[in-house]
Write a protein that holds these residues in place. Structure first.
Motif: not given
Length: 257
Positions: A182-189, A174-180
């Motif tokens: 979606p292909n990042a290798s780590k989550p935005l905790v 969800l964090c990657l979708r909110l940040a735009g």
């Protein structure tokens, strides 16, 4: 002027024998200057245990990266420190995963949107562990085999302030979708909304964090100085915290039933 002083220093060290007594390398023949002296001194100090930081202090460098350049060890301490941090974090994640698995074995089940997939993964590991125990009973008392089975699961773990994030699929984060991204290798905790993310779980160790948040919000709501608009914003936050606490308690009751 400085060249002449350095020449006198070289002659004095050799004449008095202080160079050998102090364990200093021989100063080569030829012209010397201040830069050569600082570089040689940095290399000599850095070769000793803890010497890189000692050279930084002695040469009054602002950053250790500068000292690494003088000592011909670029990226040395920073790279080693980063490697040590990553290794310690990996082992810590293995320990947390083992603790979560032991909770699962003792019917203290996780809660949260990602609980089902985590329980299924732990069930497969538990079955594999029991199968291995049939041929080697020692694996029941030895966590080494268990750690090897859970290590792949532990590699997906990212520890949040009040949840665990099992980052297996970036598309579901969800964090990657909110940040735009979606292909990042780590989550935005730091952006994690664990009450809604399908890869987040809540465990008994997280319960005090959520109860503390609910209690803190309640204190603010009871204050007459809190504006009406802020009160409306805080109410859903408290309801979410109380809902997470209820889910953790329900999961523990479900496991013990």
């Amino acid at each position: 002027m400085i060249g002449a002083r350095l020449e006198n220093l070289r002659n004095w060290l050799e004449r008095t024998g202080n160079r050998e007594r102090w364990g200093l390398p021989a100063i080569p023949d030829g012209p010397v200057n201040a830069r050569m002296l600082r570089r040689t001194l940095a290399q000599a100090i850095a070769e000793r245990p803890g010497g890189l930081l000692a050279a930084k202090v002695a040469l009054k460098h602002i950053s250790v990266a500068t000292t690494e350049g003088y000592a011909a060890r670029p990226g040395g301490s920073q790279r080693l420190f980063l490697a040590e941090v990553e290794e310690a974090a990996a082992e810590h994640h293995v320990r947390l995963t083992v603790e979560a698995f032991h909770d699962f074995q003792e019917d203290r089940l996780p809660a949260g949107p990602g609980a089902r997939s985590l329980i299924e993964a732990f069930a497969l590991v538990d079955a594999e562990l029991k199968e291995a125990a049939r041929t080697d009973p020692k694996v029941l008392t030895d966590d080494t085999h268990l750690e090897s089975l859970l290590r792949k699961q532990a590699q997906t773990l990212h520890v949040g302030a009040a949840n665990y994030c099992w980052f297996r699929d970036p598309a579901k984060a969800l964090c990657l979708r909110l940040a735009g991204t979606p292909n990042a290798s780590k989550p935005l905790v730091g952006m994690c909304d664990s009450a809604r993310c399908p890869q987040a779980t809540h465990h008994p160790c997280h319960r005090p964090v959520w109860t503390g948040q609910a209690a803190g919000i309640t204190v603010f709501l009871e204050s007459p100085r809190v504006p009406v608009g802020e009160r409306k914003r805080l109410l859903p936050e408290r309801e979410r915290a109380l809902r997470v606490v209820a889910e953790i308690d329900a999961a523990m009751c479900e496991g013990s039933a």
